[in-house]
Design a protein around this motif. Structure first.
Motif, PDB file in Angstrom:
ATOM      1  N   PHE A 209      46.801  33.224  42.432  1.00 33.74           N
ATOM      2  CA  PHE A 209      46.714  34.025  41.211  1.00 33.74           C
ATOM      3  C   PHE A 209      47.963  33.787  40.371  1.00 33.74           C
ATOM      4  O   PHE A 209      49.060  33.588  40.885  1.00 33.74           O
ATOM      5  CB  PHE A 209      46.558  35.515  41.542  1.00 33.74           C
ATOM      6  N   ARG A 210      47.771  33.784  39.049  1.00 31.41           N
ATOM      7  CA  ARG A 210      48.860  33.545  38.119  1.00 31.41           C
ATOM      8  C   ARG A 210      49.326  34.827  37.435  1.00 31.41           C
ATOM      9  O   ARG A 210      50.381  34.829  36.789  1.00 31.41           O
ATOM     10  CB  ARG A 210      48.421  32.540  37.056  1.00 31.41           C
ATOM     11  N   MET A 211      48.544  35.900  37.560  1.00 30.22           N
ATOM     12  CA  MET A 211      48.934  37.170  36.956  1.00 30.22           C
ATOM     13  C   MET A 211      50.213  37.685  37.597  1.00 30.22           C
ATOM     14  O   MET A 211      50.486  37.408  38.779  1.00 30.22           O
ATOM     15  CB  MET A 211      47.805  38.209  37.127  1.00 30.22           C
ATOM     16  N   ASP A 212      50.978  38.436  36.841  1.00 28.72           N
ATOM     17  CA  ASP A 212      52.176  39.058  37.389  1.00 28.72           C
ATOM     18  C   ASP A 212      51.805  39.902  38.599  1.00 28.72           C
ATOM     19  O   ASP A 212      50.885  40.726  38.517  1.00 28.72           O
ATOM     20  CB  ASP A 212      52.822  39.945  36.320  1.00 28.72           C
ATOM     21  N   PRO A 213      52.451  39.687  39.751  1.00 27.34           N
ATOM     22  CA  PRO A 213      52.050  40.382  40.979  1.00 27.34           C
ATOM     23  C   PRO A 213      52.017  41.910  40.834  1.00 27.34           C
ATOM     24  O   PRO A 213      51.099  42.559  41.335  1.00 27.34           O
ATOM     25  CB  PRO A 213      53.101  39.940  41.998  1.00 27.34           C
ATOM     26  N   ASP A 214      53.007  42.477  40.147  1.00 27.94           N
ATOM     27  CA  ASP A 214      53.023  43.931  39.991  1.00 27.94           C
ATOM     28  C   ASP A 214      51.837  44.420  39.171  1.00 27.94           C
ATOM     29  O   ASP A 214      51.223  45.443  39.494  1.00 27.94           O
ATOM     30  CB  ASP A 214      54.331  44.379  39.331  1.00 27.94           C
ATOM     31  N   ARG A 215      51.511  43.700  38.119  1.00 26.59           N
ATOM     32  CA  ARG A 215      50.358  44.084  37.306  1.00 26.59           C
ATOM     33  C   ARG A 215      49.069  43.935  38.095  1.00 26.59           C
ATOM     34  O   ARG A 215      48.155  44.761  38.000  1.00 26.59           O
ATOM     35  CB  ARG A 215      50.300  43.221  36.040  1.00 26.59           C
ATOM     36  N   LEU A 216      48.960  42.878  38.890  1.00 25.16           N
ATOM     37  CA  LEU A 216      47.766  42.655  39.702  1.00 25.16           C
ATOM     38  C   LEU A 216      47.598  43.765  40.733  1.00 25.16           C
ATOM     39  O   LEU A 216      46.495  44.299  40.915  1.00 25.16           O
ATOM     40  CB  LEU A 216      47.843  41.295  40.391  1.00 25.16           C
ATOM     41  N   VAL A 217      48.697  44.107  41.395  1.00 27.84           N
ATOM     42  CA  VAL A 217      48.634  45.179  42.392  1.00 27.84           C
ATOM     43  C   VAL A 217      48.230  46.493  41.746  1.00 27.84           C
ATOM     44  O   VAL A 217      47.388  47.236  42.264  1.00 27.84           O
ATOM     45  CB  VAL A 217      49.991  45.314  43.112  1.00 27.84           C
ATOM     46  N   SER A 218      48.833  46.797  40.599  1.00 27.56           N
ATOM     47  CA  SER A 218      48.501  48.031  39.892  1.00 27.56           C
ATOM     48  C   SER A 218      47.030  48.067  39.525  1.00 27.56           C
ATOM     49  O   SER A 218      46.361  49.098  39.673  1.00 27.56           O
ATOM     50  CB  SER A 218      49.368  48.165  38.644  1.00 27.56           C
ATOM     51  N   TRP A 219      46.495  46.939  39.071  1.00 29.19           N
ATOM     52  CA  TRP A 219      45.084  46.879  38.691  1.00 29.19           C
ATOM     53  C   TRP A 219      44.182  47.046  39.905  1.00 29.19           C
ATOM     54  O   TRP A 219      43.175  47.751  39.853  1.00 29.19           O
ATOM     55  CB  TRP A 219      44.802  45.544  38.003  1.00 29.19           C
ATOM     56  N   LEU A 220      44.530  46.403  41.021  1.00 28.24           N
ATOM     57  CA  LEU A 220      43.719  46.520  42.235  1.00 28.24           C
ATOM     58  C   LEU A 220      43.719  47.943  42.773  1.00 28.24           C
ATOM     59  O   LEU A 220      42.681  48.455  43.211  1.00 28.24           O
ATOM     60  CB  LEU A 220      44.239  45.551  43.302  1.00 28.24           C
ATOM     61  N   VAL A 221      44.885  48.590  42.740  1.00 27.28           N
ATOM     62  CA  VAL A 221      44.953  49.986  43.193  1.00 27.28           C
ATOM     63  C   VAL A 221      44.085  50.864  42.304  1.00 27.28           C
ATOM     64  O   VAL A 221      43.362  51.743  42.783  1.00 27.28           O
ATOM     65  CB  VAL A 221      46.413  50.480  43.191  1.00 27.28           C
ATOM     66  N   GLN A 222      44.129  50.638  41.005  1.00 29.07           N
ATOM     67  CA  GLN A 222      43.302  51.420  40.087  1.00 29.07           C
ATOM     68  C   GLN A 222      41.819  51.183  40.344  1.00 29.07           C
ATOM     69  O   GLN A 222      41.009  52.130  40.315  1.00 29.07           O
ATOM     70  CB  GLN A 222      43.648  51.068  38.645  1.00 29.07           C
ATOM     71  N   GLN A 223      41.439  49.932  40.634  1.00 31.34           N
ATOM     72  CA  GLN A 223      40.033  49.638  40.911  1.00 31.34           C
ATOM     73  C   GLN A 223      39.585  50.260  42.234  1.00 31.34           C
ATOM     74  O   GLN A 223      38.437  50.688  42.365  1.00 31.34           O
ATOM     75  CB  GLN A 223      39.803  48.121  40.936  1.00 31.34           C
ATOM     76  N   ARG A 224      40.508  50.321  43.196  1.00 31.70           N
ATOM     77  CA  ARG A 224      40.145  51.000  44.439  1.00 31.70           C
ATOM     78  C   ARG A 224      39.936  52.487  44.194  1.00 31.70           C
ATOM     79  O   ARG A 224      39.011  53.103  44.757  1.00 31.70           O
ATOM     80  CB  ARG A 224      41.236  50.806  45.502  1.00 31.70           C
ATOM     81  N   LEU A 225      40.784  53.086  43.352  1.00 32.08           N
ATOM     82  CA  LEU A 225      40.577  54.483  42.975  1.00 32.08           C
ATOM     83  C   LEU A 225      39.204  54.667  42.339  1.00 32.08           C
ATOM     84  O   LEU A 225      38.489  55.625  42.639  1.00 32.08           O
ATOM     85  CB  LEU A 225      41.667  54.938  42.007  1.00 32.08           C
ATOM     86  N   PHE A 226      38.849  53.738  41.456  1.00 33.16           N
ATOM     87  CA  PHE A 226      37.546  53.822  40.787  1.00 33.16           C
ATOM     88  C   PHE A 226      36.422  53.817  41.818  1.00 33.16           C
ATOM     89  O   PHE A 226      35.502  54.642  41.756  1.00 33.16           O
ATOM     90  CB  PHE A 226      37.381  52.651  39.817  1.00 33.16           C
ATOM     91  N   VAL A 227      36.489  52.899  42.781  1.00 32.89           N
ATOM     92  CA  VAL A 227      35.429  52.786  43.785  1.00 32.89           C
ATOM     93  C   VAL A 227      35.329  54.051  44.627  1.00 32.89           C
ATOM     94  O   VAL A 227      34.238  54.594  44.835  1.00 32.89           O
ATOM     95  CB  VAL A 227      35.682  51.557  44.688  1.00 32.89           C
ATOM     96  N   VAL A 228      36.470  54.539  45.111  1.00 33.31           N
ATOM     97  CA  VAL A 228      36.460  55.717  45.993  1.00 33.31           C
ATOM     98  C   VAL A 228      35.954  56.945  45.247  1.00 33.31           C
ATOM     99  O   VAL A 228      35.118  57.702  45.767  1.00 33.31           O
ATOM    100  CB  VAL A 228      37.871  55.969  46.561  1.00 33.31           C
ATOM    101  N   ILE A 229      36.431  57.157  44.024  1.00 32.73           N
ATOM    102  CA  ILE A 229      36.010  58.340  43.263  1.00 32.73           C
ATOM    103  C   ILE A 229      34.539  58.230  42.872  1.00 32.73           C
ATOM    104  O   ILE A 229      33.787  59.217  42.947  1.00 32.73           O
ATOM    105  CB  ILE A 229      36.896  58.514  42.010  1.00 32.73           C
TER     106      ILE A 229
END
Length: 292
Positions: A209-229
């Motif tokens: 992946f070429r995206m900034d790691p911190d931004r990628l992690v933040s996005w993945l955590v947000q998507q996991r929140l979306f799935v769980v909720i």
């Protein structure tokens, strides 16, 4: 004493109520399937998010994820409770309210509620709400509601120093139409992260992946929140309609018993009226015969 007219009116009212109950049963049955299908449809996307987290974990490790780890004692706690906006669902709201209160015994925390019925219970006890949202009327409204909840969580973490967020809701399990369940949204559970980190990658090579790691992690955590909720809301709404279906089935049995009792009483009163009229005719005939 009931008259034939009053008994007839009562029977008509009972039939009308029975028709309403049958309609509500049909709507609940259809809604249960819709929300269960919506929850199951998130499985593929949930797997995609997990694969993304697995790839990041293999490169950065658990410590590299923000808002992760059970040692995240910093920050206050927040609780999100999912109830219902509508009644006629038995003890659905009472169960989740008691379960939520048991989680609030350790001290004050930020409280958010989805569903007017549960919100009214907390407000009646003087418990302040950080926010209150209403349930969607259909599956199509779930995504918009989830986004609203995520915005509230983001506001908590940025302005209220919230470090731990818990979500509680009812879930349908077997014959139990409403069984309370809890999800820890933030921080990400260590057990979950270790499971992902130790899982075998389903391919020959890890993705780049070429995206900034911190931004990628933040996005993945947000998507996991979306799935769980999203899944929690779908499970809660399926449980709500299952509870309403059970309540309507019980109500239908009571209505049928009431209708049978009214019909029996109506026949009895009608027979008494016919008998009385016949006796009056016979008495009148005998009186005329005696006079002749």
């Amino acid at each position: 004493m009931e008259t034939l007219e009053s008994l007839s009116d009562a029977l008509d009212t009972t039939r009308d109520i029975q028709a309403i109950v049958r309609t509500m049963k049909a709507l609940s049955s259809v809604s249960i399937r819709q929300y269960e299908h919506a929850e199951a449809a998130m499985a593929d996307y949930a797997r995609t998010v997990e694969l993304g987290l697995m790839a990041v974990l293999r490169q950065r490790g658990i410590a590299g994820l923000p808002l992760a780890g059970s040692d995240g004692g910093a920050g206050s706690e927040a609780l999100i409770v999912i109830g219902s906006d509508r009644g006629l669902c038995g003890g659905y709201n009472d169960k989740i309210t008691r379960f939520a209160r048991s989680r609030m015994e350790d001290g004050p925390l930020e409280l958010g509620v989805i569903g007017a019925r549960v919100a009214a219970r907390f407000e009646a006890d003087g418990v302040p709400l950080a926010f209150g949202l209403t349930q969607p009327g259909s599956v199509e409204g779930l995504s918009r509601l989830v986004q609203g909840i995520i915005v509230q969580i983001d506001r908590w973490t940025r302005t209220r120093s919230v470090g731990q967020v818990l979500l509680v809701h009812n879930r349908r399990e077997g014959r139990n139409t409403a069984k309370p369940r809890a999800h820890r949204l933030l921080p990400l559970p260590d057990s979950y992260l270790r499971k992902l980190a130790q899982a075998d990658w389903p391919g020959r090579s890890l993705p780049l992946f070429r995206m900034d790691p911190d931004r990628l992690v933040s996005w993945l955590v947000q998507q996991r929140l979306f799935v769980v909720i999203y899944r929690a809301l779908a499970e809660a709404l399926a449980s709500e309609h299952a509870s309403r279906l059970a309540a309507m089935q019980a109500a239908e049995r009571n209505i049928e018993e009431r209708r049978d009792g009214l019909q029996q009483l109506y026949r009895q009163r009608r027979q008494e009226t016919i008998t009385r009229e016949l006796l009056d005719v016979v008495s009148g005939f005998e009186a005329v015969s005696t006079a002749d």
